[in-house]
Design an enzyme around this catalytic site. Structure first.
Site, PDB file in Angstrom:
ATOM      1  N   LYS A 113       0.826  -1.204   0.000  1.00 24.85           N
ATOM      2  CA  LYS A 113       0.000   0.000   0.000  1.00 24.85           C
ATOM      3  C   LYS A 113       0.866   1.263   0.000  1.00 24.85           C
ATOM      4  O   LYS A 113       0.448   2.304  -0.491  1.00 24.85           O
ATOM      5  CB  LYS A 113      -0.922   0.022   1.221  1.00 24.85           C
ATOM      6  CG  LYS A 113      -1.840  -1.186   1.408  1.00 24.85           C
ATOM      7  CD  LYS A 113      -2.938  -1.230   0.371  1.00 24.85           C
ATOM      8  CE  LYS A 113      -4.106  -2.124   0.759  1.00 24.85           C
ATOM      9  NZ  LYS A 113      -3.807  -3.561   0.820  1.00 24.85           N
TER      10      LYS A 113
HETATM   11  C1  LIG Z   1      -4.483  -4.722   0.406  1.00 29.45           C
HETATM   12  C2  LIG Z   1      -3.666  -5.947   0.354  1.00 29.45           C
HETATM   13  C3  LIG Z   1      -3.924  -6.954  -0.592  1.00 29.45           C
HETATM   14  C4  LIG Z   1      -5.096  -6.886  -1.553  1.00 29.45           C
HETATM   15  O1  LIG Z   1      -4.965  -5.852  -2.491  1.00 29.45           O
HETATM   16  P1  LIG Z   1      -6.278  -5.309  -3.253  1.00 29.45           P
HETATM   17  O2  LIG Z   1      -5.792  -4.137  -4.032  1.00 29.45           O
HETATM   18  O3  LIG Z   1      -7.230  -4.916  -2.158  1.00 29.45           O
HETATM   19  O4  LIG Z   1      -6.793  -6.409  -4.069  1.00 29.45           O
HETATM   20  C5  LIG Z   1      -3.077  -8.043  -0.626  1.00 29.45           C
HETATM   21  N1  LIG Z   1      -2.056  -8.169   0.238  1.00 29.45           N
HETATM   22  C6  LIG Z   1      -1.784  -7.225   1.168  1.00 29.45           C
HETATM   23  C7  LIG Z   1      -0.648  -7.438   2.103  1.00 29.45           C
HETATM   24  C8  LIG Z   1      -2.567  -6.087   1.252  1.00 29.45           C
HETATM   25  O5  LIG Z   1      -2.292  -5.154   2.171  1.00 29.45           O
END
Ligand SMILES: *Cc1c(COP(=O)(O)O)cnc(C)c1O
Length: 493
Positions: A113
């Site tokens: 993120k």
């Molecule tokens: C948010 C997240 C995901 C999923 O990503 P999306 O964009 O919501 O599909 C997968 N792994 C981790 C560690 C995340 O923080």
């Protein structure tokens, strides 16, 4: 020249500039903003081989942001990709046996993120200035564990912005929770919701799209926006690392320029994988995108049947950031499948809201060429963590393990190198890792971290070690229906 604009997936709002789409976060008709066409990057694949991450980000993102000046976007990227990343080029392609892992967790909160949420605050304040917004921006965010922390880290102490984060009370890992409740910054607020992520996300979306609420906020001098991946400003920086994974695979000699690759993507809200789809549409030679789910496998069923059905049990798993039954960003893909028919999208989304399900009249045949869909249950996830450690001495987190498990299941064909998108540091989930490796985890989370460090022979990342001893600053809790009140209370309106 036709300048790129953003339209709502539900077709009832006006087209807006990129700056406006980013500031608003969600379209007034409740739809999501999508670019009216997918532009080509400002550099060829061959040129990209030699660009720094920031230069690459500029070449990929600028065509989507025609109303930002060169200087403005460069400034956003300069500010975002700084020394809070523990690697000079932000992402690392790590080869392990027949596959590669695209490590996206080298930022300040140890989850992918950070790739987008370190850019979004500057993008948003720049966009607000451009669109003449004078009110204070209030970022409302629902988190399944990682978004909340990464968003607060990005927005902490940014003038003119407040951020409120809602997380499912018992639905995040102890380390994720610790990261959030110790968040610094006088403009950050964290509220535990007595429900799951879908409850949190629904409450936030309802507040957002309520015109009366908007009015009330304006009177008090606030405008809402979103740091969730419904915000197009979150998606654009995510397209970049697909190009990077590809160019690194070329630079490492794993593939030749022009060869197709497959990405396996651990999926929750469908933001990450949608960015991969956009990268493909921009011309990146992607053969397949594997949509990897955990036991909450609503997307797996969707890609096989064309029916999206969220009426099923919700499981709390070891990959909490994927514990989601309503994947918001799928709406953007649905919009494409319907031939950009906003009224049709609206029908599906209404059906989803009213009955928890919809069936695509268009079918999913066209999607199946591009998207493979698999899921890994808890046992398969643990086995995959164990497999990569025993075989290669490489430790992966549970989300990455879900994607790795799914990748290994799709016959690894020699024509298409597989890159697994690695979304979090294993240090965020030490208990699951130790259990998977057959070690008995100590009770205390800090002790688990120490043991993981010894077993894996890797140093504890600074963002984890510095959590120890930080004071808890956030203790608010609200009921599933209490989010609105919590917002009012926090803002004093
Ligand atoms: C948010 C997240 C995901 C999923 O990503 P999306 O964009 O919501 O599909 C997968 N792994 C981790 C560690 C995340 O923080």
């Amino acid at each position: 020249m036709d300048e790129l604009m953003y339209r709502s997936t539900r077709g009832r709002s006006e087209a807006v500039s990129s700056a406006k789409a980013i500031v608003e976060g969600i379209a007034p008709d409740g739809g999501l903003y999508v670019p009216d066409h997918i532009p080509a990057p400002f550099a060829s694949l061959e040129e990209m081989l030699h660009l720094s991450y920031k230069e690459l980000a500029y070449a990929v993102m600028k065509p989507f942001l025609p109303d930002f000046t060169q200087e403005e976007l460069q400034d956003c990227l300069q500010y975002a990709y700084n020394d809070r990343f523990d690697t000079p080029e932000q992402v690392v392609l790590n080869e392990q046996g027949p596959v590669s892992f695209l490590e996206l967790f080298h930022g300040p909160t140890l989850a992918f993120k950070d790739m987008a949420l370190s850019v979004l605050p500057r993008l948003m304040t720049t966009a607000a200035a451009k669109t003449g917004i004078r009110q204070e921006i209030v970022i409302l965010t629902a988190t399944s564990g990682d978004t909340g922390k990464a968003a607060m880290e990005g927005f902490a102490n940014v003038p003119g912005v407040r951020i409120l984060v809602f997380y499912p009370k018992d639905g995040v890992s102890p380390m994720q929770k610790r990261q959030m409740v110790t968040q610094r910054g006088d403009n950050t607020f964290v509220i535990a919701v007595d429900g799951n992520f879908d409850d949190a996300q629904r409450s936030v979306k309802e507040i957002f799209t309520d015109p009366a609420e908007k009015e009330r906020m304006l009177e008090a001098g606030y405008v809402f926006s979103s740091a969730n991946s419904i915000n197009i400003g979150r998606l654009l920086p995510q397209i970049v690392y697909y190009f990077r994974g590809y160019t690194e695979a070329v630079n490492h000699g794993r593939i030749r320029l022009g060869d197709p690759v497959t990405f396996s993507v651990p999926t929750g809200n469908f933001g990450d994988i949608l960015a991969g789809h956009y990268a493909k549409r921009m011309g990146l030679p992607i053969d397949r995108l594997l949509c990897a789910s955990n036991r909450n496998n609503v997307l797996t069923d969707f890609f096989h049947t064309g029916r999206y059905d969220s009426n099923r049990e919700f499981y709390v798993t070891s990959s909490p950031s994927m514990d989601i039954l309503v994947s918001s960003n799928l709406e953007r893909l649905i919009y494409e499948i319907t031939g950009e028919n906003g009224a049709r999208v609206e029908q599906y989304m209404k059906s989803l809201k009213d009955t928890g399900a919809y069936t695509l009249a268009e079918g999913v045949g066209a999607l199946q060429n591009e998207f493979g869909a698999f899921y890994a249950d808890e046992k398969e996830t643990q086995e995959t963590i164990s497999y990569f450690f025993r075989k290669y001495g490489y430790v992966i987190d549970p989300h990455t393990a879900v994607a790795a498990s799914c990748a290994l299941r799709e016959d690894l064909n020699p024509h298409s190198h597989t890159i697994i998108v690695s979304t979090a540091s294993p240090y965020k989930f030490p208990k699951t890792i130790l259990e998977s490796l057959g070690a008995t985890p100590p009770i205390d989370a800090w002790d688990q971290v120490q043991v993981l460090s010894i077993i894996s022979g890797t140093p504890v990342p600074t963002p984890v070690s510095e959590l120890n001893g930080l004071p808890v600053r956030h203790t608010a809790v609200c009921s599933v229906d209490g989010a609105r009140e919590a917002v009012h209370e926090t803002l004093g309106v």
